[in-house]
Structure formats: C-alpha cells, structure tokens
Enzyme design. Structure first.
Site, mmCIF file in Angstrom:
data_model
loop_
_atom_site.group_PDB
_atom_site.id
_atom_site.type_symbol
_atom_site.label_atom_id
_atom_site.label_comp_id
_atom_site.label_asym_id
_atom_site.label_seq_id
_atom_site.Cartn_x
_atom_site.Cartn_y
_atom_site.Cartn_z
ATOM 1 N N ARG A 128 35.764 160.408 -5.486
ATOM 2 C CA ARG A 128 36.537 160.685 -4.274
ATOM 3 C C ARG A 128 36.027 161.974 -3.652
ATOM 4 N NH1 ARG A 128 41.236 159.852 -7.599
ATOM 5 N NH2 ARG A 128 41.594 162.092 -7.493
ATOM 6 N N TYR A 276 31.539 153.857 -2.151
ATOM 7 C CA TYR A 276 32.052 153.753 -3.506
ATOM 8 C C TYR A 276 33.555 153.996 -3.600
ATOM 9 C CZ TYR A 276 32.669 154.725 -8.484
ATOM 10 O OH TYR A 276 33.098 154.701 -9.785
ATOM 11 N N GLY A 278 37.553 154.455 -3.916
ATOM 12 C CA GLY A 278 38.614 154.562 -2.921
ATOM 13 C C GLY A 278 38.146 155.025 -1.565
ATOM 14 N N LYS A 285 43.506 153.664 -2.458
ATOM 15 C CA LYS A 285 44.280 154.887 -2.224
ATOM 16 C C LYS A 285 44.606 155.090 -0.742
ATOM 17 C CE LYS A 285 43.582 155.990 -6.602
ATOM 18 N NZ LYS A 285 44.540 155.707 -7.662
ATOM 19 N N HIS A 305 51.861 156.507 -6.868
ATOM 20 C CA HIS A 305 50.717 156.420 -7.774
ATOM 21 C C HIS A 305 51.250 156.188 -9.190
ATOM 22 C CE1 HIS A 305 46.860 158.521 -9.432
ATOM 23 N NE2 HIS A 305 46.660 157.241 -9.263
ATOM 24 N N SER A 327 44.878 160.435 -12.353
ATOM 25 C CA SER A 327 43.768 159.578 -12.764
ATOM 26 C C SER A 327 43.158 160.083 -14.069
ATOM 27 C CB SER A 327 42.694 159.538 -11.676
ATOM 28 O OG SER A 327 43.199 158.964 -10.501
ATOM 29 N N ALA A 328 42.751 159.138 -14.919
ATOM 30 C CA ALA A 328 42.104 159.434 -16.197
ATOM 31 C C ALA A 328 43.035 160.133 -17.181
ATOM 32 C CB ALA A 328 40.834 160.257 -15.995
ATOM 33 N N CYS A 329 44.349 159.954 -17.023
ATOM 34 C CA CYS A 329 45.320 160.516 -17.958
ATOM 35 C C CYS A 329 46.057 159.428 -18.732
ATOM 36 C CB CYS A 329 46.324 161.406 -17.220
ATOM 37 S SG CYS A 329 45.656 162.999 -16.700
ATOM 38 N N LYS A 331 46.864 156.048 -17.658
ATOM 39 C CA LYS A 331 47.701 155.045 -16.998
ATOM 40 C C LYS A 331 47.329 153.632 -17.441
ATOM 41 C CE LYS A 331 47.464 155.641 -12.548
ATOM 42 N NZ LYS A 331 46.368 156.613 -12.547
ATOM 43 N N ASP A 352 48.227 151.168 -11.595
ATOM 44 C CA ASP A 352 47.867 152.288 -10.714
ATOM 45 C C ASP A 352 48.840 152.540 -9.565
ATOM 46 O OD1 ASP A 352 46.059 154.400 -10.158
ATOM 47 O OD2 ASP A 352 45.167 153.241 -8.536
ATOM 48 N N SER A 445 32.724 156.576 -13.915
ATOM 49 C CA SER A 445 32.247 155.190 -13.841
ATOM 50 C C SER A 445 33.431 154.241 -14.002
ATOM 51 C CB SER A 445 31.188 154.929 -14.907
ATOM 52 O OG SER A 445 31.677 155.241 -16.194
ATOM 53 N N ARG A 446 33.319 153.056 -13.410
ATOM 54 C CA ARG A 446 34.479 152.178 -13.273
ATOM 55 C C ARG A 446 34.171 150.728 -13.638
ATOM 56 N NH1 ARG A 446 39.469 154.692 -11.392
ATOM 57 N NH2 ARG A 446 38.829 156.816 -10.820
ATOM 58 N N ARG A 477 48.010 165.696 -18.583
ATOM 59 C CA ARG A 477 47.333 166.279 -19.752
ATOM 60 C C ARG A 477 47.723 167.756 -19.862
ATOM 61 N NH1 ARG A 477 42.942 163.866 -22.249
ATOM 62 N NH2 ARG A 477 42.408 161.809 -21.439
ATOM 63 N N GLU A 573 51.016 154.162 -30.428
ATOM 64 C CA GLU A 573 52.149 154.892 -30.996
ATOM 65 C C GLU A 573 53.098 155.407 -29.907
ATOM 66 O OE1 GLU A 573 52.524 154.503 -33.951
ATOM 67 O OE2 GLU A 573 50.583 154.430 -34.967
ATOM 68 N N ASN A 574 52.634 155.405 -28.666
ATOM 69 C CA ASN A 574 53.522 155.817 -27.570
ATOM 70 C C ASN A 574 54.686 154.845 -27.403
ATOM 71 O OD1 ASN A 574 51.821 157.981 -27.107
ATOM 72 N ND2 ASN A 574 50.693 156.966 -25.464
#
Length: 663
Positions: A128, A276, A278, A285, A305, A327-329, A331, A352, A445-446, A477, A573-574
C-alpha cells in the site's frame, strides 16, 4: 448521426467543466445545464473535442445503463484505450485472460497445483502507498482532523483543485494501446440489502482475474444494478503503449506517479500507477472501507476492518464474533482457527472486512462484502493455519512469493522441508538459498483465493440478511504490558478501547521496524472521513432504537516475557479465550474487575492440557507501563484528533487514568 453524437459529447464535456467550476450536482441540475449549453461562450477546446470510435471486443455498450455507459465513454475519451472489454465473469473469460498474461510473461503457471499462478511485481510496486493515498473533499476537516503539528497520521487530504491538477497530469491517453476492462462487481451477495455495487475500469488483466476472486463479478451484477447507483472506480497502471522504458518482471506500473484518490461526495475512486493489491483491486480497501465507511455514516451502519467468525460450543450453541486487528496481526489465522478445545468449532464468514447494520429487531447483522481471501503468505503454514493452506491449493493467484523448481510455492514460515533436488527461485526471480541473507518472498507477498474453497466456510457466509454479531474484539501486536483479554465496562468504554488501539507496524504498509503505532479500530489507513466524526458515529450506535449492542473485548496474543518468549501459545489455543468470551455473552459470572476492564476470574480461563502458562504475568497490569500508555494516548488524541475528539472519549481516558492511579 455522427454529428448528433459529437454535439452530445460536447454537451457532456461542458457539463463536467461547469460541474468542476461551480460544484453543481450534475444529475439534479441537468435542466439548468442544458439551458446553459445554449450560451454562446462555450470554451473552444470543448467545441472541438472529438468523439473517438470505441472498439468493443466483448460485450455491448448499448446494453449498459445510461449512467454506466456514460462513465465508460467519458473515461475512454480521456484514457484513449485501443479497445473495451465488458467483463461477464465467465470461466471462459477467466481462462483467456490467464492465458493472455501467461503469454506476456506477467504470470506463470504453478504446475504442482490446480489452476494456480504466480505473479512477480516490479519491486517498486509491492505494498500500500499510504503517502500517495488521499481523500478529496472541499474542506480538509471533512476528510481528516486538523493535526496540531500539521502532519496527520489519520489519512491524507487533497484539495479538489490539487486533485484536478494531479488527475489531468496522469490520465489523458494513459491507456493507449491497451484494453480497457469494464468490471461490474458486487460487494456482498448479489441482491442483498446490505450489498453495494461498483463498476471498475482498468487496463490490467491481473486486476480483472483478482477482482473475479475477491468480488462477485460479471453480467449478473449489471442485471442486478438496473438503473441504480454504483461506485465509479477508474484505474490505470499508467503505462501506455508503446512503452517508454522496459518493464521490470513484465509488470506494468508507474510508481513515480502513483496516486490513489477517493472522492466520497461523488462516490468515486481514482487510482493510477500501481497494479498491486489494494491500490488496484479497488473493491478492497478503497471501496469496502474508505468509501463504504462514509456511506455507512450517512446511512447509519458500520463498514469495518474486521474478520467475522462463527463459534459453536459442544452443546451446539453458536455465536458470531467480529474482530479488528491490523494487517498481518493474525486476522486470517483467527478467522480460520482450528480450536484445540474438544467439541468447539470455528467457521469462517470473512477474514478482513465486515459491513454491519442493525435490523428491525435491533440485532447488529454483518456480511462479508468480499468473495475471496487476499492473505499475507509469510508465516502461513500447516502449523499456524492449516485451513488457509488447504484453501489455496487450487484456483489461487500468488504474488511475490518464492517458487520451487517442482512448480510449487515457498515463503518464510511455511515450515515445509524441501527435497534435496528441489531449488527455490525468490520473488525477485533469482536463485535463492537460506544463506543469502534476505527473504525469498516479500514480507507483503499474498495469496488471492476464493472464499468458497475454505474447508470451514460458514454455511451462512452468503446469507443476504447477514449474521448476528454478539461480540466485537479489538487487538494488535503488543509485546509488553497488555493483558491477554479484557472486556469493556460498557459501549462507550468499548469505543474508547478501539480508539486507543496501538500495535507494531506491519509489512502491508510503508513502515519498517518494530515501531508501536497508533492504529485505532485497525482502521488508521482506511478511514473515509474525519476520525473524530467516525468516533461520534460509533458512539451514536448506543442510541439507536431497540439496538442490542454486542459486548466489546480487547485481546493480545503477542505478550512476551523478559526473555522475549511469547507468554501465550496462540493460534488454536486462542479458542480458550473465545470460550470465555462466549460465556460472557451468555451472561455467566466468570469475570472480575480490573482497571482496564473485566478480566477472567481466577480459574475461569480453561487451561486444561496447557503447561507452563504464566497467568499472573499474562494478566499483570503494571502501573508505570500504563502511566506511559495513557500519556501516549492523550498526546495522540490531543495532537492528531484535536478539536474533533468527542468529549465522551476524553472522559473515558480520564476515568482510565483515575483507575490506574489507584493501583
């Protein structure tokens, strides 16, 4: 006939010119503008504007609604494509576009899987571009609060005049030699009262095939649209043919001139230069959050989000939960969780985006407006997210991951041992080994895969009326100071918790390092209007007639000890935390007071089968840490939200400070 068409084109051009001049509403003031057309002082450049012949290689312009056709023709006159392709969303069309890109060297078939493909972008077009993503409004304060230091972290505003200048410097003739694809798409199930329709024009076949995965796209959408309203989305990679310089990785883009603009008053999205993510998949987004959040404010609902999951206990009782993480946490991992607790089941509605609206009974109902997953690849494995790994083994487009010599994919954290005779080619198209000292895949990368392939997709994921949300989780995080889970005292306190969210920066944005950033509601890069007004909108939900508000919680899977080891095992475990949330929704007395919110009573969190979990440290509330946290939150509110901060949020911060002072 040709003369008549040219006269009509001049009239429409003049309307656009007059609209820019006086900010009239073209549709409402059409009769006035028709009268003004009779004026003799029509600008000469408009009098001579030609109407180019449009070569339509698929579809029929005459079958489009007048509004859609006008959008196409005006954009074609501006961008000058060689041809127009009206997408029908069919399998045959998809095969043709994949074959076209394969022939151009833009994508590569991955023979190890069924109908999977690899794209490598220009290294300058990988994430982004928040610095080049703007909201265009008449006044700055409509888009973002006025930051005290003059630099807002809550979005970027561009004046209408500056946008007009930037637009005119980019779009004329930008699609020369290329095909303009018309993508009709629905955000949400086609025909759902919670769904919205968009029409994207793009010169990128990569965007077409990805939008087919990420949205409901094709002829059925045009039929559903009828003469209704739609969001206009104009996108170009900014590389007219013939090329002025060679492409990198056969990836057309123009990173020096990238601009992603949103015009909420006109429900328009304008994107240039990036091909590329969003930046180019404008249903994601741009529409689903920035434009939709503004529509949601005006219409009284929420565009967020957030993932959506259904959790079922051993008795067969089911609850739906939404969760907002940057993002990247985690989801996608949470949305596809494999619970470790016996008898518990998690099913995925979306990973998302959530659009949520109260129904006539006061129940907050949510849909996933997307049709696919655009997930971060690094860190995804059979250990962390086996359901995602099963999902992406067919009909998937991978971008900027590494490739194995046996036709597969590879990335950091995939936890797969490769045979000795298999080599790896990095996302930069170079031979790679672990000794190279750099990652084989890009951190952002996606994978782009259809949601219907998820083995735990919820049976109601396409329900037109949406699923009932009974809890909302916020989180990020935070290696220090933040407990595993706590529950808001009430709705106002819950909105404050969302507003005060902070998290380590992620690879999806243009930030590097482990910086703790303010990321309110996990929406910091995605607000479509002033964040202070957004908070007021959330607070107003408490006063909706008959509204049955969800409980709000904060979670943190990422707390570490002094040796930098995670205190909580996370992943499946969550489900133990979800069990406690489930019980709290049911009204069970299994919580106790803390200065931050309600936390589990001693023994209330199910730890059966878990060893070496330091519950005392997981839930320890350190006074010094929270004194500093409160200072940071207050500074952020004061400098960034300034005069637009609702008094109720300021009061919640004061109450938190008083509670911490009593420790």
């Amino acid at each position: 006939m040709a003369e008549l068409l040219q006269i009509m084109a001049v009239l429409e051009a003049f309307k656009r010119w007059w609209y820019r001049k006086c900010s009239c509403n073209v549709e409402e003031d059409e009769e006035i503008l028709d009268d003004l057309f009779l004026c003799e002082e029509l600008p000469l450049q408009l009098q001579s504007q030609p109407l180019p012949a449009l070569s339509v290689v698929q579809g029929d312009l005459n079958r489009l609604t007048p509004a859609v056709r006008h959008f196409v023709e005006e954009s074609a006159k501006l961008c000058q494509p060689a041809s127009i392709h009206i997408c029908d969303g069919s399998e045959e069309e998809n095969r043709q576009l994949l074959s076209l890109m394969e022939g151009q060297g833009m994508i590569k078939r991955l023979h190890k899987y069924e109908n999977c493909w690899l794209a490598r972008t220009d290294p300058k077009d990988v994430a982004r571009v928040e610095s080049k993503t703007v909201i265009v409004t008449p006044e700055q304060r409509e888009a973002i609060p006025i930051a005290k230091n003059g630099v807002s972290q809550l979005g970027r505003w561009l004046s209408e005049k500056e946008f007009e200048k930037a637009f005119n410097a980019r779009f004329p003739e930008c699609m020369k030699g290329r095909t303009m694809y018309l993508i009709p798409f629905s955000m949400g199930p086609v025909g759902s009262p919670l769904s919205k329709i968009g029409v994207q024009l793009t010169d990128s076949p990569y965007v077409v095939v990805c939008m087919r995965i990420m949205t409901r796209m094709g002829s059925a959408v045009l039929e559903s649209l009828g003469s209704g309203q739609f969001v206009k989305c104009l996108h170009s990679v900014g590389c007219p043919l013939p090329l002025k310089k060679p492409l990198v990785s056969n990836w057309p883009c123009n990173p020096e001139l990238t601009l992603v603009a949103h015009i909420p008053q006109r429900k328009e999205i304008i994107s240039f230069g990036s091909g590329y993510g969003g930046n180019s998949l404008l249903g994601k987004k741009c529409f689903a959050l920035r434009i939709a959040s503004r529509i949601a404010r005006d219409e009284g609902w929420l565009a967020e989000h957030m993932l959506i999951l259904g959790v079922t206990n051993p008795k067969g009782q089911k609850k739906y939960i939404a969760a907002a993480f940057p993002s990247a946490c985690g989801k996608t991992n949470m949305a596809m969780m494999n619970p470790t607790l016996p008898g518990w089941k998690v099913e995925c509605v979306g990973d998302d985006i959530a659009w949520m609206k109260f129904d006539q009974q006061g129940i907050l109902r949510a849909i996933n407006p997307e049709n696919g997953f655009f997930g971060v690849a690094p860190g995804t494995s059979m250990n962390t997210n086996p359901k995602a790994m099963e999902t992406i083994r067919k009909n998937t487009i991978f971008t900027n991951v590494a490739e194995t010599s046996d036709g597969g994919v590879y990335w950091e954290g995939i936890n797969e041992t490769l045979p000795s005779n298999v080599t790896v080619t990095s996302w930069k198209n170079k031979r790679w080994t672990e000794q190279d000292g750099e990652p084989c895949s890009h951190p952002n990368s996606r994978f782009c895969a259809p949601a219907r392939q998820c083995p735990i997709i919820d049976p109601n994921w396409e329900s037109p009326e949406g699923v009932p949300i009974e809890a909302i989780l916020f989180g990020g995080r935070r290696p220090n100071g933040i407990p595993l889970v706590y529950e808001a005292f009430n709705w106002q306190h819950g909105v404050f918790i969302g507003a005060a969210m902070r998290s380590e920066a992620t690879a999806a944005a243009e930030h590097k390092g482990k910086v703790i950033m303010h990321d309110p509601f996990a929406m910091r890069p995605f607000f479509g209007y002033n964040f202070g007004k957004y908070l007021s909108h959330w607070l107003s939900m408490e006063h909706r007639p008959y509204s049955r508000l969800p409980k709000i919680f904060h979670v943190n899977w990422f707390r570490k000890d002094k040796h930098n080891n995670y205190l909580w095992p996370g992943f499946g475990e969550n489900s133990r935390v979800l069990e406690w949330v489930f019980r709290r929704i049911e009204g069970e007395d299994c919580a106790k007071f803390s200065p931050l919110g309600f936390i589990p009573k001693d023994g209330a969190l199910n730890l059966d089968g878990l060893a070496n979990v330091n519950m005392e440290e997981l839930f320890h509330i350190d006074r010094e840490f929270w004194e500093e946290e409160i200072k940071e939150i207050r500074k952020y509110f004061d400098e960034q939200v300034n005069d637009d901060l609702p008094s109720k949020i300021a009061n919640q911060l004061l109450q938190l400070e008083l509670r911490i002072n009593r420790l």
